[in-house]
Design a protein around this motif. Structure first.
Motif, PDB file in Angstrom:
ATOM      1  N   HIS A   1       4.768  -1.032   1.002  1.00 11.74           N
ATOM      2  CA  HIS A   1       4.729  -1.040   2.472  1.00 11.74           C
ATOM      3  C   HIS A   1       4.903   0.388   2.984  1.00 11.74           C
ATOM      4  O   HIS A   1       5.873   0.707   3.691  1.00 11.74           O
ATOM      5  CB  HIS A   1       5.819  -1.961   3.028  1.00 11.74           C
ATOM      6  N   ALA A   2       3.949   1.234   2.626  1.00 13.32           N
ATOM      7  CA  ALA A   2       4.059   2.661   2.921  1.00 13.32           C
ATOM      8  C   ALA A   2       4.148   2.940   4.418  1.00 13.32           C
ATOM      9  O   ALA A   2       4.972   3.745   4.857  1.00 13.32           O
ATOM     10  CB  ALA A   2       2.888   3.418   2.310  1.00 13.32           C
ATOM     11  N   VAL A   3       3.308   2.279   5.190  1.00 10.63           N
ATOM     12  CA  VAL A   3       3.308   2.544   6.639  1.00 10.63           C
ATOM     13  C   VAL A   3       4.656   2.155   7.247  1.00 10.63           C
ATOM     14  O   VAL A   3       5.243   2.922   8.015  1.00 10.63           O
ATOM     15  CB  VAL A   3       2.144   1.796   7.331  1.00 10.63           C
ATOM     16  N   SER A   4       5.160   0.994   6.879  1.00 13.24           N
ATOM     17  CA  SER A   4       6.462   0.565   7.396  1.00 13.24           C
ATOM     18  C   SER A   4       7.563   1.531   6.975  1.00 13.24           C
ATOM     19  O   SER A   4       8.429   1.903   7.782  1.00 13.24           O
ATOM     20  CB  SER A   4       6.808  -0.833   6.886  1.00 13.24           C
ATOM     21  N   GLY A   5       7.548   1.942   5.722  1.00  9.31           N
ATOM     22  CA  GLY A   5       8.554   2.871   5.227  1.00  9.31           C
ATOM     23  C   GLY A   5       8.518   4.200   5.957  1.00  9.31           C
ATOM     24  O   GLY A   5       9.554   4.740   6.343  1.00  9.31           O
TER      25      GLY A   5
END
Length: 158
Positions: free
Chosen positions: A76-80
């Motif tokens: 979940h790169a964008v969320s992170g």
């Protein structure tokens, strides 16, 4: 100028960009009835207690940043990244506000006042180098042109 200096300058510019507006934003929140007493208490702190208080935001945000890294590791790169950015903005706001409240106490520490002066002078020299660079000046011209174009375009829309 070396890539490391450019990276440091960009980080400092981000902090500078956010420092004043975020400090003002948090100062408005601090005027709310339940928070006024807290600002007053912070202003009255002795120098070393004020110094210790500046570490609280970093310690408080560490678990949040670890969760962000976990999110990135889970795909979940964008969320992170959004969590990290939000933590950075909130952390900058809190530190800016706390520093504004505690600066008089901190400047009573001779070593802190000396280091603060050194830091400020170094930062000012670095930012002057960046602002004098062709890359910076070109980016400013392009930004102004883009803003003018955006304003022209937005006025023409129905």
């Amino acid at each position: 100028m070396s890539p490391l200096k450019w990276l440091l300058a960009l980080l400092i510019l981000f902090e500078e960009w956010g420092w004043e507006p975020l400090q003002r934003w948090l100062a408005r929140i601090a005027l709310w009835p339940g928070f006024r007493w807290l600002d007053t208490a912070i202003r009255r702190l002795p120098p070393y207690a004020a110094l210790a208080l500046l570490g609280v935001p970093a310690l408080t945000l560490l678990p949040i940043k670890l969760v962000a890294l976990w999110l990135i590791a889970q795909g979940h790169a964008v969320s992170g990244v959004l969590v990290i950015l939000a933590a950075k903005v909130v952390g900058t706001a809190v530190v800016a506000h706390l520093f504004g409240l505690t600066q008089p106490a901190l400047m009573q520490l001779a070593w802190f006042a000396h280091r603060h002066t050194q830091w400020t002078q170094w930062k000012d020299r670095l930012l002057a180098q960046v602002r004098a660079s062709l890359v910076w000046r070109t980016a400013r011209v392009l930004r102004r042109q883009a803003l003018r174009q955006w304003h022209r375009w937005s006025r023409q829309r129905p």
